[in-house]
Design a protein around this motif. Structure first.
Motif, PDB file in Angstrom:
ATOM      1  N   MET A  99       0.830  -1.208   0.000  1.00  0.00           N
ATOM      2  CA  MET A  99       0.000   0.000   0.000  1.00  0.00           C
ATOM      3  C   MET A  99       0.864   1.258   0.000  1.00  0.00           C
ATOM      4  O   MET A  99       0.535   2.262  -0.645  1.00  0.00           O
ATOM      5  CB  MET A  99      -0.933  -0.017   1.212  1.00  0.00           C
ATOM      6  CG  MET A  99      -2.019  -1.094   1.160  1.00  0.00           C
ATOM      7  SD  MET A  99      -3.285  -0.738  -0.074  1.00  0.00           S
ATOM      8  CE  MET A  99      -4.212   0.554   0.779  1.00  0.00           C
ATOM      9  N   GLU A 100       1.977   1.208   0.713  1.00  0.00           N
ATOM     10  CA  GLU A 100       2.885   2.356   0.722  1.00  0.00           C
ATOM     11  C   GLU A 100       3.473   2.592  -0.656  1.00  0.00           C
ATOM     12  O   GLU A 100       3.602   3.722  -1.123  1.00  0.00           O
ATOM     13  CB  GLU A 100       4.000   2.119   1.741  1.00  0.00           C
ATOM     14  CG  GLU A 100       3.541   2.219   3.192  1.00  0.00           C
ATOM     15  CD  GLU A 100       4.623   1.814   4.176  1.00  0.00           C
ATOM     16  OE1 GLU A 100       5.763   1.546   3.714  1.00  0.00           O
ATOM     17  OE2 GLU A 100       4.342   1.746   5.393  1.00  0.00           O
ATOM     18  N   ARG A 101       3.849   1.520  -1.333  1.00  0.00           N
ATOM     19  CA  ARG A 101       4.464   1.645  -2.658  1.00  0.00           C
ATOM     20  C   ARG A 101       3.505   2.190  -3.698  1.00  0.00           C
ATOM     21  O   ARG A 101       3.929   2.821  -4.665  1.00  0.00           O
ATOM     22  CB  ARG A 101       4.963   0.283  -3.128  1.00  0.00           C
ATOM     23  CG  ARG A 101       6.204  -0.158  -2.421  1.00  0.00           C
ATOM     24  CD  ARG A 101       6.799  -1.332  -3.143  1.00  0.00           C
ATOM     25  NE  ARG A 101       8.007  -1.758  -2.486  1.00  0.00           N
ATOM     26  CZ  ARG A 101       8.786  -2.732  -2.914  1.00  0.00           C
ATOM     27  NH1 ARG A 101       8.455  -3.385  -4.002  1.00  0.00           N
ATOM     28  NH2 ARG A 101       9.872  -3.061  -2.268  1.00  0.00           N
ATOM     29  N   THR A 102       2.225   1.922  -3.517  1.00  0.00           N
ATOM     30  CA  THR A 102       1.238   2.343  -4.512  1.00  0.00           C
ATOM     31  C   THR A 102       0.451   3.564  -4.048  1.00  0.00           C
ATOM     32  O   THR A 102      -0.606   3.868  -4.608  1.00  0.00           O
ATOM     33  CB  THR A 102       0.266   1.189  -4.815  1.00  0.00           C
ATOM     34  OG1 THR A 102      -0.415   0.822  -3.598  1.00  0.00           O
ATOM     35  CG2 THR A 102       0.993  -0.016  -5.374  1.00  0.00           C
ATOM     36  N   GLN A 135      -6.858   6.181   0.085  1.00  0.00           N
ATOM     37  CA  GLN A 135      -6.895   6.198  -1.377  1.00  0.00           C
ATOM     38  C   GLN A 135      -8.251   6.700  -1.817  1.00  0.00           C
ATOM     39  O   GLN A 135      -9.184   6.771  -1.035  1.00  0.00           O
ATOM     40  CB  GLN A 135      -6.599   4.801  -1.948  1.00  0.00           C
ATOM     41  CG  GLN A 135      -7.444   3.682  -1.370  1.00  0.00           C
ATOM     42  CD  GLN A 135      -8.734   3.489  -2.112  1.00  0.00           C
ATOM     43  OE1 GLN A 135      -8.772   3.638  -3.311  1.00  0.00           O
ATOM     44  NE2 GLN A 135      -9.792   3.183  -1.399  1.00  0.00           N
ATOM     45  N   THR A 136      -8.377   7.095  -3.074  1.00  0.00           N
ATOM     46  CA  THR A 136      -9.583   7.771  -3.540  1.00  0.00           C
ATOM     47  C   THR A 136     -10.442   6.904  -4.427  1.00  0.00           C
ATOM     48  O   THR A 136     -11.455   7.363  -4.933  1.00  0.00           O
ATOM     49  CB  THR A 136      -9.191   9.043  -4.323  1.00  0.00           C
ATOM     50  OG1 THR A 136      -8.346   8.677  -5.415  1.00  0.00           O
ATOM     51  CG2 THR A 136      -8.450  10.015  -3.415  1.00  0.00           C
ATOM     52  N   GLU A 137     -10.039   5.650  -4.645  1.00  0.00           N
ATOM     53  CA  GLU A 137     -10.821   4.791  -5.542  1.00  0.00           C
ATOM     54  C   GLU A 137     -12.155   4.437  -4.903  1.00  0.00           C
ATOM     55  O   GLU A 137     -12.224   4.051  -3.759  1.00  0.00           O
ATOM     56  CB  GLU A 137     -10.076   3.487  -5.837  1.00  0.00           C
ATOM     57  CG  GLU A 137      -8.834   3.692  -6.669  1.00  0.00           C
ATOM     58  CD  GLU A 137      -8.176   2.347  -6.901  1.00  0.00           C
ATOM     59  OE1 GLU A 137      -8.372   1.802  -7.996  1.00  0.00           O
ATOM     60  OE2 GLU A 137      -7.514   1.869  -5.984  1.00  0.00           O
ATOM     61  N   ASN A 138     -13.208   4.531  -5.673  1.00  0.00           N
ATOM     62  CA  ASN A 138     -14.523   4.111  -5.210  1.00  0.00           C
ATOM     63  C   ASN A 138     -15.011   2.884  -5.944  1.00  0.00           C
ATOM     64  O   ASN A 138     -16.032   2.318  -5.628  1.00  0.00           O
ATOM     65  CB  ASN A 138     -15.539   5.250  -5.397  1.00  0.00           C
ATOM     66  CG  ASN A 138     -15.239   6.421  -4.467  1.00  0.00           C
ATOM     67  OD1 ASN A 138     -14.908   6.210  -3.304  1.00  0.00           O
ATOM     68  ND2 ASN A 138     -15.325   7.632  -5.001  1.00  0.00           N
TER      69      ASN A 138
END
Length: 454
Positions: free
Chosen positions: A411-414, A445-448
């Motif tokens: 998660m940190e890498r992405t 993160q902003t993905e929905n």
């Protein structure tokens, strides 16, 4: 209970006829074959509980046949008939997995005693359920204990675990084994039609009812009715089902006459029915009527030792009747054996069938497997500062700690992008999302949406 089936193999016609007479006289379903090659064709086309074969035959020997049978289906019990002086070969047969051997000349009483002893070891479950895990051994033992009861049974398990297979095995082992087995998926039929499907209807009961129709309760009379996905049953229909179970009689849609039925009901669900009763979505009285006896089928990820055996079984199943000899290369086998299978056994079978259709030169590679089983992104072996992403944990560190650490690193890498992190880890979006919730990892993160990942 259904008659046990025996395949007699001997290249001497007189011997085949004698054995058939003796065994048929005891009520066994007997088939004869004049060679090992002919025996294998029978075995590939239908199931047998036991094979009784001569050791020395023209062409394929009894020992060679034993090897072929073991490779094809380990659950088939084999007894060999040997001539005097062939004891060494008989001992070899026992080492290869034969149940026992009989020396010629044998008397019919000794023959029948050995056959009976072998079949007492066998259960229909062993011939139908492919498993080697202790988890499924517990399930089998429980099924054998309750198979002969007439009580209702609730079978619980995730989708794809084989709930109908368990139900069919229970039916086959029951006193109703020679009667009909009827199955219906309660989620697959419109609720307005399901009542008619279960209880039947009279002519003119509703638009389109041009004649009378028997329902599954009547069709399955004296046999077994399997109600799959029982949790999807409409609440109004639940009351009618409860009455049928309690009173052992049904009334067709539009009918006025009560029709007596003698049916054993097996039900299955992947839902928490007890919770549904608390939410008033499932009748409590029906729940306890169905849950007289219950069986829990573990998901495939909790019985991973079954996966190699299932792979081999499905390869044979989907090449039966052809001359294809499918091989699975090391990388594909590793992916198949280590995948988490959210769809359970059904997903594994689908993957094998797909791979057989797509593979070239009868060799399955990772390219032939479904995309979700193959990591789609290259996992970097090191970060910019040289630290490895995947490395062996220090001694004493738990698997969950390692898993959480890997997820956090990904998660940190992405920059908190779940889709990219899932690809980096070789997981699906939903699987990673579940693990983030499990470990309480914040999702910055902003993905929905899942960006097409499933």
């Amino acid at each position: 209970m259904a008659r046990k089936s025996i395949l007699v193999v001997d290249d001497e016609k007189n011997q085949r006829e004698i054995l058939e007479t003796i065994l048929s006289g005891e009520g066994y379903d007997v088939t004869t074959a004049s060679s090992g090659e002919a025996a294998m064709k029978f075995v590939e086309s239908r199931r047998f509980d036991l094979v009784l074969t001569d050791l020395k035959m023209t062409g394929m020997s009894g020992l060679d046949l034993l090897k072929e049978l073991t490779n094809f289906d380990r659950s088939i019990i084999v007894i060999l008939l040997t001539a005097h002086g062939s004891v060494d070969s008989a001992v070899d047969a026992l080492r290869l997995g034969a149940f026992d051997y009989l020396q010629k000349p044998y008397d019919s009483e000794k023959l029948l005693e050995t056959v009976s002893r072998a079949l007492n070891k066998l259960t229909a479950l062993d011939t139908e359920i492919v498993s080697v895990s202790p988890e499924m051994d517990k399930v089998k033992k429980l099924i054998l204990k309750i198979a002969k009861s007439n009580s209702t049974v609730l079978i619980r398990g995730e989708s794809g675990t084989g709930k109908e297979l368990i139900a069919r095995s229970m039916h086959k082992n029951s006193l109703r084994g020679n009667e009909t087995f009827q199955a219906v998926n309660c989620a697959a039929i419109n609720e307005n039609l399901l009542e008619s499907e279960l209880f039947g209807h009279e002519k003119g009961a509703f638009t389109g009812a041009v004649g009378e129709k028997k329902g599954l309760f009547e069709i399955a009379n004296n046999g077994t009715l399997f109600l799959d996905e029982i949790g999807e049953l409409d609440i109004a229909l639940q009351a009618k089902l409860l009455r049928a179970l309690q009173e052992k009689e049904i009334r067709r849609v539009g009918g006025v006459k009560e029709i007596p039925v003698d049916v054993r009901v097996l039900a299955a669900t992947n839902r928490d029915l007890l919770k549904m009763t608390e939410e008033k979505r499932f009748r409590e009285d029906l729940y306890y009527r169905l849950n007289v006896l219950s069986i829990e089928i573990p998901p495939l990820r909790e019985r991973r030792t079954d996966i190699p055996a299932l792979i081999e079984y499905f390869v044979k199943k989907h090449t039966r009747g052809s001359d294809r000899k499918i091989e699975i290369d090391a990388s594909a086998r590793e992916l198949l054996e280590n995948y988490h299978y959210p769809g359970n056994v059904r997903q594994l079978e689908s993957a094998i069938e797909r791979a057989i259709l797509l593979c070239e030169n009868d060799r399955i590679t990772s390219d032939d497997l479904p995309p979700e089983m193959v990591p789609t992104g290259r996992v970097p072996s090191s970060s910019e500062n040289g630290d490895e992403l995947f490395k062996l944990p220090p001694e004493g560190v738990s698997f969950e700690d390692v898993e959480k650490s890997l997820i956090m690193q990904a998660m940190e890498r992405t920059d908190g992008n779940i889709t990219k992190s899932a690809k980096l880890l070789g997981l699906t979006f939903r699987t990673l999302q579940y693990r983030l919730e499990k470990f309480g990892i914040k999702k910055d993160q902003t993905e929905n949406e899942e960006d097409g990942d499933s």
